[in-house]
Design an enzyme around this catalytic site. Structure first.
Site, short mmCIF file in Angstrom:
data_model
loop_
_atom_site.label_atom_id
_atom_site.label_comp_id
_atom_site.label_asym_id
_atom_site.label_seq_id
_atom_site.Cartn_x
_atom_site.Cartn_y
_atom_site.Cartn_z
N ASP A 102 0.85 -1.33 -0.02
CA ASP A 102 0.12 -0.08 -0.19
C ASP A 102 0.87 1.31 -0.19
O ASP A 102 1.71 1.55 1.09
CB ASP A 102 -0.79 0.01 1.26
CG ASP A 102 -2.11 0.48 0.93
OD1 ASP A 102 -2.40 1.63 0.49
OD2 ASP A 102 -3.12 -0.24 1.39
N ASP A 203 -2.95 4.64 -2.24
CA ASP A 203 -4.10 5.31 -1.44
C ASP A 203 -4.42 6.65 -2.09
O ASP A 203 -3.48 7.70 -2.22
CB ASP A 203 -3.50 5.31 -0.06
CG ASP A 203 -4.61 5.78 0.98
OD1 ASP A 203 -5.66 4.75 1.27
OD2 ASP A 203 -4.35 6.79 1.57
N GLU A 259 -6.45 3.79 -5.68
CA GLU A 259 -7.79 3.72 -5.28
C GLU A 259 -8.35 5.06 -5.89
O GLU A 259 -7.92 6.28 -5.63
CB GLU A 259 -7.72 4.12 -3.74
CG GLU A 259 -8.78 4.08 -2.98
CD GLU A 259 -8.96 4.76 -1.52
OE1 GLU A 259 -9.59 4.34 -0.66
OE2 GLU A 259 -7.89 5.72 -1.28
N HIS A 331 -11.16 -3.10 3.18
CA HIS A 331 -11.15 -2.73 4.53
C HIS A 331 -11.98 -1.45 4.86
O HIS A 331 -11.92 -1.06 5.99
CB HIS A 331 -9.60 -2.54 5.04
CG HIS A 331 -9.12 -1.48 4.36
ND1 HIS A 331 -9.07 -1.31 3.08
CD2 HIS A 331 -8.72 -0.21 4.80
CE1 HIS A 331 -8.26 -0.22 2.62
NE2 HIS A 331 -8.11 0.60 3.81
N ASP A 332 -12.33 -0.77 3.87
CA ASP A 332 -13.14 0.36 4.13
C ASP A 332 -14.75 0.39 4.07
O ASP A 332 -15.34 1.35 4.02
CB ASP A 332 -12.77 1.53 3.07
CG ASP A 332 -11.18 2.26 3.29
OD1 ASP A 332 -11.10 2.06 4.53
OD2 ASP A 332 -10.91 2.50 2.29
C1 NOJ Z 1 -8.22 5.30 2.04
C2 NOJ Z 1 -7.78 4.17 2.84
O1 NOJ Z 1 -8.39 3.02 2.30
C3 NOJ Z 1 -8.46 4.42 4.32
O2 NOJ Z 1 -8.46 3.40 5.18
C4 NOJ Z 1 -7.79 5.60 4.74
O3 NOJ Z 1 -8.34 5.79 6.11
C5 NOJ Z 1 -7.72 6.84 3.76
N1 NOJ Z 1 -7.41 6.39 2.57
C6 NOJ Z 1 -6.79 7.80 4.49
O4 NOJ Z 1 -5.43 7.23 4.11
#
Ligand code: NOJ
Length: 563
Positions: A102, A203, A259, A331-332
């Site tokens: 990541d 990210d 992302e 994970h989000d």
């Molecule tokens: C996206 C990530 O997937 C998330 O988990 C994170 O909180 C934010 N970016 C900030 O890095």
């Protein structure tokens, strides 16, 4: 018929995401770690995993669980040492598993030495690694808000001005306009690539270039869209990504996946067009917004035609020009079976139906740890049990606004919280689901682990796990499923999703019942010959004859030679 130009390893495989904190604890501290991952590689190999994406493993004070990095070239204390990393990588290579790290470079931690220096004085050499502005009438420089709530600016007493943080105040945004910063990032990327990693997940990469002059946001009431649209796709983002490609990625045969927050189908080509020399892949959010009201953020039910539209738009946007990804979980996000399926009576059927969608679209599938077990959302009964910084900040905001009822907040969190995805991986039915020997895992284990766990799932030939294993192996090397053209045959049907994947030689027809009801379905006229069942999630699915009555969440995939 087949419009996509090149064949690539990252189109033909799929990605399994590990959230290291929650995967496997090897040293009894209640926190997953690298050795835990190394010990689990045989499990992953058996499932068919070929590429692992690890959420951040770097030194971090963990304000946002590793998405706040204080040293990009050191391993987080809780996760182990560089020697543990090297061992893990070597063990992956032995098993021909690739590793994607990541890359979190929109922001660093405020504890990174760059920021520690930068905040000291206006003439510090690191000052321009971050984004500083004077306040306006004693207030923040503009009306930007952080993705996690509150102003996106924090006052720094030593320099009497503010720094920008699009996430928490412990995640200051890096200044990509500074060539010295970019050089450091590229050097750091080479450090990991030279160690032998196979690429990066990037990210919030669309946020790295900020709008010129940092203009105020015109708020419309759709908060998330308002801010995301302001922060994403800034004027220099493609210039920076092309430079990163030139300086770093071009020299390695690796996968880069962005992302794609704030990136819509209309923007896709610019990021991943095969002739653009930026990223290989990007993953979009459009389908993650379909079951939330944009104004209130309250859950609404998913309308299947809208999901089909998103998939069609992205397929269309990149046809012959680039490559798509698809995911239902990470994970989000809350757990996909609880969100898009049904996690009690039809847990098996709906989880396997969703797996069928994931592995039969024209896109590289991204799956998330526990998806293969049909792990579900949990039920939080105490706000103290929530860890997600977004949820914690939101609760503070609710209280400031006088909304003090914890029950109401828990009702919201129990649908939306990112913690659902982060509960520990359920290995077996021993205490703490075999995730840790400690009595106190960092986040509560879902109480359904005695029933839903990897040991049980592997022992049961009819489990979700075995369905995943099968569909993974079916996609592997199947030219039609990987490269075949995609056509949605019934865009408006509210319950059934039907599409074909085809090459000149072969046609694969996918029929998915997205509802808990039995549906009597008339096949679209374009389907004249379905062929043999390729995979299905009910035992009695047969060839042509059984096609019109679809059981709850039934998935049927047929394969026929082209006539
Ligand atoms: C996206 C990530 O997937 C998330 O988990 C994170 O909180 C934010 N970016 C900030 O890095």
């Amino acid at each position: 018929m087949n419009n996509t130009t090149t064949q690539q390893w990252w189109k033909e495989t799929f990605v399994y995401q590990i959230y290291p904190r929650s995967f496997k604890d090897s040293n009894h501290d209640g926190i997953g770690d690298l050795k835990g991952i190394t010990q689990s590689l045989d499990y992953l190999k058996k499932l068919g995993v070929e590429v692992i994406w690890l959420s951040p493993i770097f030194k971090s004070p963990n304000d946002d669980n590793g998405y706040d990095i204080s040293d990009y070239q050191e391993i987080m204390d809780e996760f182990g040492t560089m020697a543990d990393f090297d061992e893990m990588l070597a063990e992956m290579k032995k098993r021909e598993i690739k590793l994607i790290l990541d890359l979190v470079v929109n922001h660093s931690s405020d504890e990174h030495h760059w920021f520690q220096e930068a905040k000291k004085s206006k003439d510090n050499p690191y000052r321009d690694y971050y984004i500083w502005r004077e306040g306006k009438d004693g207030q923040a420089p503009n009306n930007w808000v952080s993705m996690f709530g509150g102003s996106a600016w924090e006052y720094n007493p030593a320099t009497e001005d503010y720094y920008l943080h699009l996430f928490t105040c412990k995640q200051p945004d890096l200044n990509w306009q500074n060539p010295a910063l970019r050089k450091e990032i590229y050097q750091m990327m080479r450090f990991w690539l030279d160690k032998g990693v196979d690429g990066f997940r990037m990210d919030v990469i669309p946020f790295i270039s900020k709008q010129e002059g940092l203009p105020d946001i015109q708020y419309t009431g759709q908060l998330l869209f308002d801010i995301v649209n302001q922060y994403a796709n800034g004027p220099q983002v493609h210039e920076f990504l092309q430079e990163m490609h030139r300086e770093v990625l071009a020299a390695y045969e690796v996968m880069s996946v962005g992302e794609g927050i704030g990136v819509y189908a209309k923007d896709a080509y610019e990021y991943v067009g095969e002739d653009r020399k930026e990223l290989n892949l990007i993953y979009y959010f459009d389908h993650m917004f379909l079951d939330r009201d944009a104004k209130t953020d309250k859950p609404i039910s998913l309308e299947l035609p809208r999901l089909k539209q998103v998939i069609r738009d992205w397929d269309e946007a990149l046809k012959g020009k680039g490559w798509n990804t698809f995911y239902l979980n990470n994970h989000d996000q809350p757990r996909s079976v609880s969100r898009f399926g049904e996690d009690t009576q039809y847990r098996y059927a709906s989880a396997t139906m969703l797996a069928t969608l994931l592995f039969t679209l024209k896109a590289t599938p991204f799956m998330y740890q526990g998806e293969e077990l049909g792990m579900t959302n949990t039920t939080f009964t105490d706000i103290e049990d929530l860890n997600d910084v977004w949820m914690r900040n939101l609760w503070a905001k609710w209280q400031q606004e006088g909304k003090n009822n914890p029950k109401d907040f828990l009702a919201f969190a129990n649908i939306t919280s990112r913690d659902h995805a982060r509960t520990p991986f359920q290995w077996d039915d021993s205490p703490q689901a075999g995730f840790t020997d400690s009595e106190k895992p960092w986040l509560l284990v879902n109480t359904n682990y005695p029933k839903i766990n990897a040991q049980e799932a592997q022992a049961d030939k009819n489990s979700i796990w075995h369905y995943y294993q099968k569909i993974i192996s079916l996609r592997k090397g199947n030219h039609t499923l990987i490269y075949g053209d995609y056509t949605d045959l019934d865009p408006q049907h509210p319950q059934v999703f039907v599409y074909v994947r085809e090459t000149k030689e072969e046609k694969i027809t996918v029929i998915l019942n997205f509802s808990p009801q039995e549906v009597i379905y008339e096949l679209p006229a374009q389907i004249t010959h379905l062929g043999e069942i390729f995979i299905s999630n009910y035992p009695d699915s047969q060839g042509e004859a059984a096609h019109t009555v679809l059981k709850p969440y039934e998935a049927k995939v047929y394969c026929a030679a082209q006539s």
